[in-house]
Design a protein around this motif. Structure first.
Motif, PDB file in Angstrom:
ATOM      1  N   VAL A  47      11.077  -8.699   3.252  1.00 34.27           N
ATOM      2  CA  VAL A  47      11.155  -7.830   2.081  1.00 34.27           C
ATOM      3  C   VAL A  47      11.713  -6.485   2.524  1.00 34.27           C
ATOM      4  O   VAL A  47      11.240  -5.913   3.515  1.00 34.27           O
ATOM      5  N   ALA A  64       2.801  -2.829   1.527  1.00 32.63           N
ATOM      6  CA  ALA A  64       3.343  -3.767   2.518  1.00 32.63           C
ATOM      7  C   ALA A  64       2.274  -4.211   3.511  1.00 32.63           C
ATOM      8  O   ALA A  64       2.213  -5.392   3.871  1.00 32.63           O
ATOM      9  N   VAL A  81       8.394  -6.683   6.539  1.00 36.10           N
ATOM     10  CA  VAL A  81       8.681  -5.736   5.463  1.00 36.10           C
ATOM     11  C   VAL A  81       9.355  -4.510   6.070  1.00 36.10           C
ATOM     12  O   VAL A  81       8.853  -3.926   7.028  1.00 36.10           O
TER      13      VAL A  81
END
Length: 96
Positions: A47, A64, A81
């Motif tokens: 991500v 996160a 992330v």
């Protein structure tokens, strides 16, 4: 529209692996919890979150960390992330 987008996200985040999610200009507020809670449960592997300013970057780090922790608790592959400053770096330096 939003219902269709949600169904598409659920479907995409639950099939296959090695997927990435990239955001730009999304605040990830509490009203989005029904979407955000899918990330640690789904198959997205990476991500990248575009945060606008220090306060949003700090908030995104907290979100996160929760995703990474929840993914690990579920015994699934790690979630990576990355949080970047979207105030002026998303598209590179401004032309001179």
């Amino acid at each position: 529209f939003l219902k269709d987008a949600y169904k598409a996200f659920v479907s995409t985040s639950n099939i296959g692996a090695k997927k990435s999610l990239f955001t730009l200009g999304h605040g990830l507020g509490p009203e989005d919890a029904h979407i955000l809670n899918l990330i640690p449960q789904g198959t997205v592997e990476t991500v990248c979150l575009g945060a606008y300013g220090r306060a949003e970057m700090d908030a995104f780090h907290e979100i996160a960390n929760g995703w990474v922790r929840d993914r690990a608790k579920a015994g699934r592959w790690p979630l990576k992330v990355y949080i970047y400053d979207s105030t002026n770096k998303a598209w590179g330096p401004k032309p001179t």
